[in-house]
Design an enzyme around this catalytic site. Structure first.
Site, mmCIF file in Angstrom:
data_model
loop_
_atom_site.group_PDB
_atom_site.id
_atom_site.type_symbol
_atom_site.label_atom_id
_atom_site.label_comp_id
_atom_site.label_asym_id
_atom_site.label_seq_id
_atom_site.Cartn_x
_atom_site.Cartn_y
_atom_site.Cartn_z
ATOM 1 N N HIS A 81 0.818 -1.203 0.000
ATOM 2 C CA HIS A 81 0.000 0.000 0.000
ATOM 3 C C HIS A 81 0.853 1.255 0.000
ATOM 4 O O HIS A 81 0.329 2.350 -0.125
ATOM 5 C CB HIS A 81 -0.940 0.000 1.216
ATOM 6 C CG HIS A 81 -0.249 -0.107 2.516
ATOM 7 N ND1 HIS A 81 0.232 -1.308 3.007
ATOM 8 C CD2 HIS A 81 0.056 0.827 3.450
ATOM 9 C CE1 HIS A 81 0.778 -1.112 4.192
ATOM 10 N NE2 HIS A 81 0.698 0.166 4.487
ATOM 11 N N SER B 2 23.814 3.399 -4.607
ATOM 12 C CA SER B 2 23.929 4.705 -3.963
ATOM 13 C C SER B 2 23.264 4.717 -2.593
ATOM 14 O O SER B 2 23.627 3.929 -1.721
ATOM 15 C CB SER B 2 23.340 5.774 -4.888
ATOM 16 O OG SER B 2 23.678 7.062 -4.461
ATOM 17 N N ASP C 155 32.802 8.533 -11.461
ATOM 18 C CA ASP C 155 31.744 8.974 -10.548
ATOM 19 C C ASP C 155 32.190 10.241 -9.817
ATOM 20 O O ASP C 155 33.153 10.225 -9.049
ATOM 21 C CB ASP C 155 31.440 7.872 -9.529
ATOM 22 C CG ASP C 155 30.133 8.115 -8.782
ATOM 23 O OD1 ASP C 155 29.788 9.293 -8.567
ATOM 24 O OD2 ASP C 155 29.472 7.137 -8.414
ATOM 25 N N HIS D 19 28.157 7.830 -11.970
ATOM 26 C CA HIS D 19 27.189 7.400 -10.958
ATOM 27 C C HIS D 19 25.927 6.801 -11.580
ATOM 28 O O HIS D 19 25.292 5.932 -10.977
ATOM 29 C CB HIS D 19 26.814 8.608 -10.084
ATOM 30 C CG HIS D 19 26.157 8.240 -8.796
ATOM 31 N ND1 HIS D 19 26.816 7.585 -7.779
ATOM 32 C CD2 HIS D 19 24.873 8.414 -8.360
ATOM 33 C CE1 HIS D 19 25.984 7.394 -6.773
ATOM 34 N NE2 HIS D 19 24.801 7.873 -7.100
#
Length: 437
Positions: free
Chosen positions: A161, A223, A370, A398
């Site tokens: 939900h 991440s 990155d 990234h």
């Protein structure tokens, strides 16, 4: 060759100096803008909803307690109390929500402090004049001296939900779930949530582990999700078969430094360049500017997605736009601070637990280019978990560590899972032999 090296060094230093100078000017302006937007939103909220909505820059206590939570302080740390049907629960929140020093805030605090000092010292002067009129000039001189001296997505798991859950078709024997984080993507965004670590973990358990009766699983996280993955792995240490982390944001905190503030400055360094760091700084430091961006972009994400398709002739990967745009300010703001910054002091404990208590394989992937989370973060994790294998992907950042190499990454994951199963079987046979002898 020597001349070339010197030229590169000079250009590099010049670039750094210019970056710092431009960043100082721009972020000083943003400090002021965010300060002004605070009053703009208070007035707007009052006229639209007949209520002065609290924010963290004015009153952290009011901002938290307005959501139905109770704020308590303990040994310099802030926690919130949540009352469930059966018990009281303590949840830690990050002090970076309401402590983000800026030029405007520093000047404001100094002004208030000086006014208080002038008021106190004015009272001292008056009392001294009554006692000894001849010393008034000396007191005024001391006051001036004091005034001068003080002027200083792989996506992750989460209940049905609350979370949008997608089953990912695969030719392998694995059930794959791609789930939007609480408050992100197509999932509902509860306004009374502070998006703490416990709330995220509860949603993971209620949406995937419990309804699907999952007894064992592999975890893949990217991440910010790596922090949730570590916490989940520690909590369900007997069920985790493998742990795969992509660009984990782990910054060992120097001794004596405040963990939350240190990590916030590493993730959001208040620099114009690189652009991804600038974006992180905007999202992390400015409550009201972030709210404005969410109103303009996230509230109208369908329009922006349509325009992007139109301009690029449907060549752009719209799921990336959806990942960036489909959230609220409340969800993004609290998740960023309470997960990345707020768990800074816990990560060492999680990594030690994974190293000592879990037997599963640990694999780490990181993009060589990155600019948001440096490669050193992955090697920092490897220092805490010596058996972890780090793979640095050349010419990837990234985002492109996954996007653009999905098929390759899928094969890498299947190999990890297959090796993990072989190791499990080998370990079971060794355990059986030991028991037989």
């Amino acid at each position: 060759m020597a001349v070339m090296c010197k030229t590169k060094l000079i250009l590099s230093l010049t670039g750094k100096v210019m970056n710092k100078a431009v960043s100082f000017v721009l972020f000083s302006f943003l400090d002021l803008l965010d300060f002004l937007l605070c009053f703009v939103y208070k007035v707007a909220d009052f006229f639209i909803e007949a209520d002065w909505k609290p924010c963290y820059c004015s009153s952290a206590k009011e901002a938290i307690t307005s959501s139905g939570k109770i704020l308590v302080s303990e040994q310099g740390k802030s926690k919130i109390v949540c009352l469930s049907s059966s018990k009281l629960q303590l949840e830690e929140i990050s002090d970076t929500l309401y402590t983000r020093p800026s030029i405007v805030s520093e000047v404001s605090k100094l002004t208030v402090n000086e006014l208080k000092r002038l008021k106190v010292e004015g009272a001292v002067i008056q009392s001294c004049e009554k006692i000894k009129k001849g010393t008034a000039q000396q007191i005024r001189h001391v006051k001036m001296c004091c005034l001068f001296m003080d002027s200083f997505h792989l996506q992750h798991f989460g209940p049905k939900h609350y979370f949008q859950i997608s089953r990912v078709p695969t030719k392998s024997a694995y059930r794959l779930f791609a789930i939007d984080l609480l408050g992100f993507g197509r999932s509902p965004k509860p306004t009374d949530s502070l998006y703490t670590l416990r709330e995220h973990l509860d949603m993971i358990e209620k949406s995937v582990i419990e309804p699907n009766k999952v007894k064992s699983f592999h975890i893949v996280a990217h991440s910010l999700g790596c922090i949730l993955a570590l916490a989940l792995a520690v909590k369900h240490h007997g069920s985790v078969k493998s742990l795969t982390l992509l660009a984990p944001p782990y910054y060992p905190v120097p001794k004596g430094a405040q963990a939350t503030q240190y990590v916030m400055r590493r993730i959001a360094p208040r620099r114009v360049w690189p652009l991804i760091a600038f974006g992180a700084s905007m999202a992390c430091w400015y409550e009201h500017i972030s709210r404005t961006i969410c109103l303009l972009i996230c509230k109208n994400h369908r329009l922006w997605e349509f325009l992007a398709k139109l301009v690029t002739r449907n060549r752009i990967r719209t799921f990336l736009l959806e990942g960036f745009f489909c959230h609220t300010h409340n969800a993004a703001w609290h998740t960023l601070h309470n997960i990345i910054c707020g768990t800074a002091s816990k990560l060492d404990g999680y990594l030690d637990a994974v190293s000592n208590r879990l037997k599963c394989d640990v694999n780490i992937f990181h993009g060589e280019d990155d600019e948001l989370i440096p490669v050193e973060c992955s090697y920092n994790v490897q220092e805490k978990i010596p058996r972890a294998r780090v793979k640095v992907i050349e010419n990837k950042d990234h985002i492109t560590i996954v996007v653009g190499r999905q098929k390759i990454f899928a094969r890498e994951l299947e190999e990890i899972w297959r090796n993990s199963s072989m190791n499990d079987n080998s370990y079971s046979r060794q355990e059986q032999n030991i028991n037989e002898h």
